[in-house]
Design an enzyme around this catalytic site. Sequence first.
Site: not given
Ligand code: 26Q
Length: 819
Positions: A358, A547, A552, A658
């Site tokens: 992602h 976020r 962004k 959306k």
């Molecule tokens: C990883 C390790 C330790 C702590 C936190 C994390 C962590 C947590 C959340 C790493 C990444 C995320 C979230 C990522 C995310 O939301 N990515 C988004 O995914 C969406 C669905 O595919 C995409 O539409 C977005 O472009 C992308 O930013």
Amino acid sequence: MPTTSFDKESIKASIIGKLQRYNGRTIQDASQQQIYKAVASTVRDQIMQKYLIAREERKATKSKRLYYLSVEFLMGRSMYCNMLNLVSTDVYREALSELGINMDDVLREEPEPGLGNGGLGRLAACFLDSLSSLDLPAMGCTIRYEYGLFRQKIVDGQQVELPDSWLDNGNTWEMAVMDDACEVHFGGHVDTVEEDGVTRFIHRDYNTVEAVPYDMPIVGYDTTTVNTLRMWSARSPKRIDLGSFGQGKYVQATEEIELAEVISKVLYPEDNHYEGKLLRLKQQYFFTSATLQYILKDFKKLHGNNFAILPDKVCIHINDTHPGLAIPEMMRLLIDQEGLGWDEASAIVQKTFAYTNHTIMAEALEKWPEAMVKQLLPRVYQILEEINRRFCARLWNEFPGQWERIGKMAVISYGQVNIANLCIAMSFSVNGVSQLHGEILKEETFHDFNLVMPEKFSAITNGITHRRWLMSCNPELTELIRSAIGDKWIREPELLHELKPFADDAAFRQKFDEIKKHNKQRLARLVKERQGIVVDPAFMFDTQSKRLHEYKRQMLNALHILVLYNRIVNDESFTMEPRVFFFGAKASPGYYRAKQIIRFINALSSLIAKHPRARKYLQVVFLENYDVSTAEVLIPASEVSEQLSTASKEASGTGNMKYMMNGAVTIGTMDGANVEISEQVGMDNIYIFGMRSDTVRDMYRERNYNPMQIYETNQEIRQAMTQMIDGTLFPDNAAVLQDLYHSLLLGDYGSMADPYFVLKDFGSYSMAQRRLNADYANRDKWLKMAVINTAMSGVFSSDRTIREYNDTIWHLDPLPRAK
Ligand code: 26Q
């Protein structure tokens, strides 16, 4: 229209009965919360009827099931969507109104389970909705965080975080399943013993944490399928022993209990950012181990020990790398517990796991310190070492002598365990979340993997459930669409394109506009109620909600607003279409620069509000605590959707979809799924600006970007930048935004200046905004664009996404529909 035996009268009787039995109250003297609980449990009763049938059906058909593993499921409230899926919301609305209850008040009583940060978690929730609605057997698996994402307050223009204790009043939608509770082991050491010529690995002296599952039924739209979201909660196997109280061991026992239970206490609030925290690693192993134990237990119940057919009966999808430890955990269980050999186990695993990436943000890729993994999970570590040894041997054949390349692809190297590499090596499918993202994964991030195993790579563009993001959040628009093209689009959302000719129908446009106006009024009421701010629904509503992250580029939007302010203030003859700029964004609590951007936006808001002429044209509203429920009001009210990420950085984006579905026009870069949106609506119905992704890549490679040049030559930028630090925004403390200012012009600590090209793209953004402003003044033109956006949004339904996943990766058979 969904059918059910639950009619209005039985709903009414049931609500009255529940209040009587559970609370000893009549409707008149029950609290809002009690009424909510009573109404919710009538909905739950109907779900349970279906749940029972669905379980029997599964036992009988023994069909293949998908397990979707994700550390986040950002579900939002359930009641309205459940009503929509089960019966009609109208029947409930009528029943409640006849009881003298306002349904909207009741709906607002439901606490929102915010078990996710943003896009990744919300995508998982949309996927569950589509899986059930398409009758595909699936279980979502995650952690039951006691505290979801923090609640945000804005105090003196700054973000303040408050705990989100969503479970305080209980959760109507879940039930504990004690039969499936299991143990997860941490720490200790592994002994190797030889028994009858067979080597066995025995894990000793570990600490035990109990995993208790809570299941939440997921109902599909007008179908008998009910899937499950399984949330694991951590519990200490030690109960407080009153006997130890007198011996002074009480405190020690309590401490041990807390140490275990802290695992499912709180969701980490970092989005697109990785930090190697031990507790986070514990969380990941905790829920993947419990899930894998359950998967094997369930498999054995249905199919015995015939593990060779496991890949035909089970598919495990890894939502980003966070649940990646499920891979060695499955190896461990198959080998140590079920007695399979390495080759056999490994072949099964490699046919069972699929992985979606992602993000390409380097700082989000998980790499755990080898020593940490070794100490916390000694047996899993051994397995990782063996996976790595074999994988590197294979790579050696492909790239003999190329140590550096092999090191980069290895599962363990340079003292780190690289989870993304593990997922690619051991899954049969690796996919990106938009066309562009898929290309970047193949060409750059995982370039070398694509050379060795190109057959694994694919891209499936994300989607959103049109049931929540159109039907539930925008009922008036849903009715208008129905009156124009009927109902078929509900099951086949791509048919929304039949709406396209209505863009040229003046009467239709008029109604479309009316509905937008109502939704704007609804948002205006919410903003007034929650924040005491008055907004004028006659203004254009322009929104950026996501976020807060530098990539962004909320900064691009904010700087542009400041430039508009200056145009108004500097030039008395300047006019523009009056516009409210809404922002909704949480910043990770430790992300200093993101928090500064929030301060900037709020200072901008006050600056404008103080100027009599500026506030005739401009208003900035920072919406507190942006969450799913807020989005459900904000998005249908928005006319402009700001999607400004630096090209190549946003893997897909789903907010963009959306907004589009609700008739907002996008102003955005050629990034993520904006590319597909522009293909759908055509370049005349979207405002595309800024550098393309390949140019961005070249700019990074050439390392000669100098934002100072732009600052020096562009007077408008120079003025706005200067105002950041000259006291215009913070009269009492001009230095507040010093660091932000420096990061844009000079870079700090040797890092590149303006790494997301805010200044570079500013001119192009500003030009696109001028075009947008002119087009908005032309009502007919604007409304045509808006209608076309809704009409072409059908492909972004997650039903399409799920069908693609199923056809190319999962291969699940739809469950038969019970009568
Ligand atoms: C990883 C390790 C330790 C702590 C936190 C994390 C962590 C947590 C959340 C790493 C990444 C995320 C979230 C990522 C995310 O939301 N990515 C988004 O995914 C969406 C669905 O595919 C995409 O539409 C977005 O472009 C992308 O930013």
